[in-house]
Design an enzyme around this catalytic site. Structure first.
Site, PDB file in Angstrom:
ATOM      1  N   LYS A  72     -30.569  17.830  37.750  1.00  0.00           N
ATOM      2  CA  LYS A  72     -31.808  18.662  37.457  1.00  0.00           C
ATOM      3  C   LYS A  72     -31.062  19.818  36.459  1.00  0.00           C
ATOM      4  CE  LYS A  72     -35.197  21.455  39.239  1.00  0.00           C
ATOM      5  NZ  LYS A  72     -34.853  22.782  38.974  1.00  0.00           N
ATOM      6  N   CYS A 121     -20.481  55.898  23.985  1.00  0.00           N
ATOM      7  CA  CYS A 121     -19.699  56.807  23.449  1.00  0.00           C
ATOM      8  C   CYS A 121     -19.746  56.807  21.971  1.00  0.00           C
ATOM      9  CB  CYS A 121     -18.285  56.792  23.957  1.00  0.00           C
ATOM     10  SG  CYS A 121     -17.153  58.041  23.209  1.00  0.00           S
ATOM     11  N   TYR A 147     -36.523  13.600  29.975  1.00  0.00           N
ATOM     12  CA  TYR A 147     -36.624  13.109  31.011  1.00  0.00           C
ATOM     13  C   TYR A 147     -37.693  12.268  31.270  1.00  0.00           C
ATOM     14  CZ  TYR A 147     -38.712  17.600  32.537  1.00  0.00           C
ATOM     15  OH  TYR A 147     -39.445  18.611  32.669  1.00  0.00           O
ATOM     16  N   LYS A 189     -32.314  20.494  45.822  1.00  0.00           N
ATOM     17  CA  LYS A 189     -31.621  22.027  45.101  1.00  0.00           C
ATOM     18  C   LYS A 189     -30.312  22.089  46.032  1.00  0.00           C
ATOM     19  CE  LYS A 189     -33.526  24.173  42.771  1.00  0.00           C
ATOM     20  NZ  LYS A 189     -34.508  24.919  42.627  1.00  0.00           N
ATOM     21  N   ASP A 230     -30.528  23.015  34.463  1.00  0.00           N
ATOM     22  CA  ASP A 230     -31.068  24.521  34.781  1.00  0.00           C
ATOM     23  C   ASP A 230     -31.467  25.016  33.483  1.00  0.00           C
ATOM     24  OD1 ASP A 230     -31.647  26.647  36.104  1.00  0.00           O
ATOM     25  OD2 ASP A 230     -29.473  27.273  36.454  1.00  0.00           O
ATOM     26  N   CYS A 277     -12.535  59.696  26.457  1.00  0.00           N
ATOM     27  CA  CYS A 277     -12.239  60.757  25.585  1.00  0.00           C
ATOM     28  C   CYS A 277     -12.967  62.274  25.994  1.00  0.00           C
ATOM     29  CB  CYS A 277     -12.708  60.842  24.217  1.00  0.00           C
ATOM     30  SG  CYS A 277     -14.532  60.299  24.055  1.00  0.00           S
ATOM     31  N   GLU A 324     -31.400  11.865  38.800  1.00  0.00           N
ATOM     32  CA  GLU A 324     -31.246  12.483  37.548  1.00  0.00           C
ATOM     33  C   GLU A 324     -30.838  13.793  37.755  1.00  0.00           C
ATOM     34  OE1 GLU A 324     -34.388  12.028  34.526  1.00  0.00           O
ATOM     35  OE2 GLU A 324     -35.102  10.749  35.998  1.00  0.00           O
ATOM     36  N   CYS A 363     -12.573  58.064  19.915  1.00  0.00           N
ATOM     37  CA  CYS A 363     -12.504  57.743  21.062  1.00  0.00           C
ATOM     38  C   CYS A 363     -11.210  56.717  21.281  1.00  0.00           C
ATOM     39  CB  CYS A 363     -13.737  57.300  21.781  1.00  0.00           C
ATOM     40  SG  CYS A 363     -13.384  56.782  23.530  1.00  0.00           S
ATOM     41  N   CYS A 399     -17.831  60.700  28.368  1.00  0.00           N
ATOM     42  CA  CYS A 399     -17.074  59.414  28.026  1.00  0.00           C
ATOM     43  C   CYS A 399     -15.741  59.453  29.043  1.00  0.00           C
ATOM     44  CB  CYS A 399     -16.611  59.100  26.929  1.00  0.00           C
ATOM     45  SG  CYS A 399     -15.443  57.782  26.487  1.00  0.00           S
TER      46      CYS A 399
END
Length: 680
Positions: free
Chosen positions: A115, A422, A222, A310, A117, A407, A113, A427, A404
């Site tokens: 796996k 900012c 599962y 894995k 995540d 600007c 099956e 801006c 920034c």
């Protein structure tokens, strides 16, 4: 309506909604449109409001999330939720097989099956009703997350039989939901989730179930932990039985007679898994016989009859060339790594978000470093680490500037935020990003008005905010580079057409912090017009589905500003619609014989538009779009490189199971749109 009539109708509605939830979320074979589903839910909600005594814990109305919890109660697992031992190469799987056969004393079959995540969860049912959802925790004691589990639409609230049982599964966030969530968080300057697993875990541990309800989580079941006396002898039978009860069980599994067959299945999915709509990080191999499982038993940490293979994360080594800054529409300043291009999971990548200053400092990332990069969950490029041992001394530490980059105004970092921001409303970067968002497909959908035109409009001083878009004249557009008469006319037509959008598109387009597509639709549907929204208090907004305190406060704060108030006044005066148009978009609007009431499946690549836009047109014209071909499918639209869905459609049609099923190529689809009055 009498109480007895109401009770009977509530029971009917619940049964219908449960069935349609299973068809839509588990089988991917919906039979009704979203609008029809919403009508069923609305009727049920209204009946439950009129007769509160009919509200039960298993009602689908209870999925939206209840009160904010003060914390999670502890849950002791009667049967421990042990972790699995891991294998990283075929030889380790063969060694596992040798141990299993020696201890079992007989040949064994294996079930392989995928796996998933995500986050391991336990679901407890009593008399067929979901009574508890819990996290794995340390395997012995987990946390009670029932309120959040109930918001997941693939989880049955009620079983078709009054069974007492416990199932185990994996709660996960689909890739599409993950990308949408991170895009929303990035837009408002919130920290991004590193991968779908973290996003799923963070969502299920929200104290406010309304937040979990918005995250689009799902579950694959599962294992049976408690079978209620059911006489099953094989794990594969358990999976089939759970699926028959309405549980979502992953179909990508196989019973294998030998470990070599299992290894071949593992290797087959090493690349195929990248095309799945959810993240996987391996394959679980289990002994199929339950009697053999019992004889094999457990170690202190894991079962002897199962192992997780894995898959190795695909990583690449490269050189960090620079760290550049971008300013989002909410003012959040985000650092991005620019590195020498590398191949990862089938694509070339050369950039990855570094999120914020704290992230860079914690990982001690410096310009000039040799770095390891990968795709988190096979989706988003990320910098894993710097190879400090390869430094030459010429690398440059990064520090966030005080002003920034666009600007020159001072940046601000709020005490509860990781991002520098900012706050200058003038801006250029904020204005540019806000306009790009406003015209985007999911907002006002002004076709043809892309980033390059927005940039030129700003450079020529033709626009300063969204309202200015509706003041543009052809003479204005013709001053832009590479702008011709026909293109200018098309853009003006597209701008004019956007005035007729339903309110939810405008609300999303305004870019109110924390308000995404789903919340915008909720606000529009429930409050009906802009004036009602602007008059609403925080407390009133929090009564609405999907609207939490942070979002409610943000909405009220936004409309309290003179700039927002003036923008609404200007947009209204320029003819932009300020009301919710109800079913105009959701249930089809202009109904045509080619689309109305018909079920479509889109497959392959369309050259004129992407599948999302094609799906929107089908739904706007009264059809519905599903993800898989079945006997309920009426039309399959097959683009370039159409695969198994086209093959299945041809088989259904040619075998006589669905002789009326139509298969359109892209030209036929465009002709049907044109006949329906769509100029594309």
């Amino acid at each position: 309506m009498s109480l007895s009539d109401a009770k009977r109708r509530v029971s009917e509605l619940k049964a219908q909604i449960f069935r349609h939830n299973h068809l839509y979320y588990v089988l991917d074979e919906p039979e009704i449109t979203d609008a029809e589903y919403d009508l069923l839910m609305r009727e049920l909600i209204e009946l439950e409001q009129a007769y509160p005594e009919l509200v039960t814990a298993d009602s689908p109305t209870q999925r939206v999330g209840g009160e904010v919890a003060s914390g999670f109660a502890k849950v002791e697992h009667e049967i421990p939720m042990l972790s699995l031992s891991n294998a990283y190469n075929p030889q380790e799987l063969r060694e596992f097989d040798r141990r299993v056969r020696e201890l079992a004393g007989e040949p064994v079959q294996y079930v392989c099956e995928l796996k998933i995540d995500g986050l391991a969860v336990s679901l407890r049912y009593e008399n067929g009703l979901l009574v508890r959802g819990a996290t794995r925790g340390d395997g012995e004691v987990g946390e009670d997350i029932t309120a959040n589990i109930r918001t997941i639409r693939t989880v049955p609230l009620q079983l078709p039989e009054p069974l007492n049982l416990e199932v185990r599964g994996e709660a996960y966030m689909p890739k599409r939901a993950f990308l949408r969530l991170n895009a929303e968080r990035e837009a408002v300057g919130e920290p991004l989730f590193a991968n779908p697993r973290n996003a799923a875990a963070g969502s299920l541990r929200q104290l406010n179930p309304k937040i979990a309800a918005q995250r689009g989580l799902s579950v694959f079941v599962y294992a049976l932990a408690d079978t209620d006396g059911t006489r099953l002898t094989r794990h594969s039978e358990c999976l089939e039985w759970m699926a028959s009860l309405g549980f979502p069980v992953n179909a990508n599994r196989k019973v294998c007679d030998t470990i070599d067959e299992a290894i071949a299945f593992v290797e087959e999915w090493a690349e195929k898994r990248r095309d799945l709509p959810y993240a996987t990080d391996g394959m679980v191999i289990k002994v199929d016989s339950l009697a053999a499982q019992e004889r094999l038993g457990f170690t202190a940490k894991s079962p002897r009859w199962a192992i997780a293979y894995k898959y190795a994360a695909e990583q690449a080594e490269t050189k960090l060339l620079d760290i550049v800054l971008s300013v989002g529409r909410t003012g959040a300043v985000t650092p991005t790594a620019v590195f020498e291009p590398v191949q990862l999971a089938g694509t070339t990548v050369s950039r990855a978000s570094l999120h914020n200053e704290d992230y860079i400092r914690q990982k001690d990332i410096r310009v000039g470093d040799t770095i390891i990069v990968q795709k988190a969950g096979d989706i988003i490029p990320e910098v894993v680490r710097s190879l400090h041992e390869q430094r030459t001394g010429e690398e440059k530490p990064f520090s966030m500037p005080e002003v920034c980059p666009q600007c020159g105004e001072p940046l601000v970092r709020l005490p509860d935020e990781a991002a520098w921001r900012c706050v200058n409303s003038s801006c250029p970067a904020l204005i540019r990003e806000s306009l790009i968002h406003f015209v985007s497909r999911d907002a006002m959908n002004i076709e043809g008005l892309g980033e390059q035109w927005i940039a030129q409009l700003l450079d020529h001083g033709l626009v300063r905010n969204a309202a200015d878009l509706y003041r543009l004249r052809k003479d204005d557009l013709l001053t832009l580079d590479r702008m011709g008469e026909k293109l200018a006319s098309n853009l003006l037509s597209s701008i004019a057409a956007s005035k007729e959008n339903s309110l939810e598109r405008l609300l999303f387009g305004l870019g109110i912090r924390h308000v995404g597509e789903k919340a915008a639709k909720t606000l529009a549907r429930e409050l009906k017009d802009m004036d009602a929204l602007m008059r609403s208090s925080v407390e009133e907004l929090m009564q609405l589905r999907d609207i939490g305190p942070k979002m409610a406060e943000s909405i009220v704060a936004y409309f309290a500003t003179p700039a927002a108030q003036q923008l609404v006044v200007d947009l209204r005066a320029l003819g932009v619609n300020m009301t919710y148009l109800g079913g105009t978009w959701e249930s089809g609007g202009a109904q045509t014989s080619a689309f109305a009431g018909r079920t479509f499946v889109l497959t392959g690549t369309l050259s004129t538009m992407d599948r999302k836009l094609a799906s929107e047109w089908v739904e706007k014209l009264g059809g519905k779009v599903t993800g898989s071909v079945s006997k309920q499918t009426d039309v399959v639209v097959a683009g370039e490189k159409a695969g198994s869905k086209l093959t299945k459609a041809e088989q259904l049609r040619d075998s006589g199971q669905k002789p009326e099923l139509e298969i359109w190529d892209e030209a036929m689809f465009l002709d049907a749109l044109k006949s329906a009055g769509v100029a594309y």
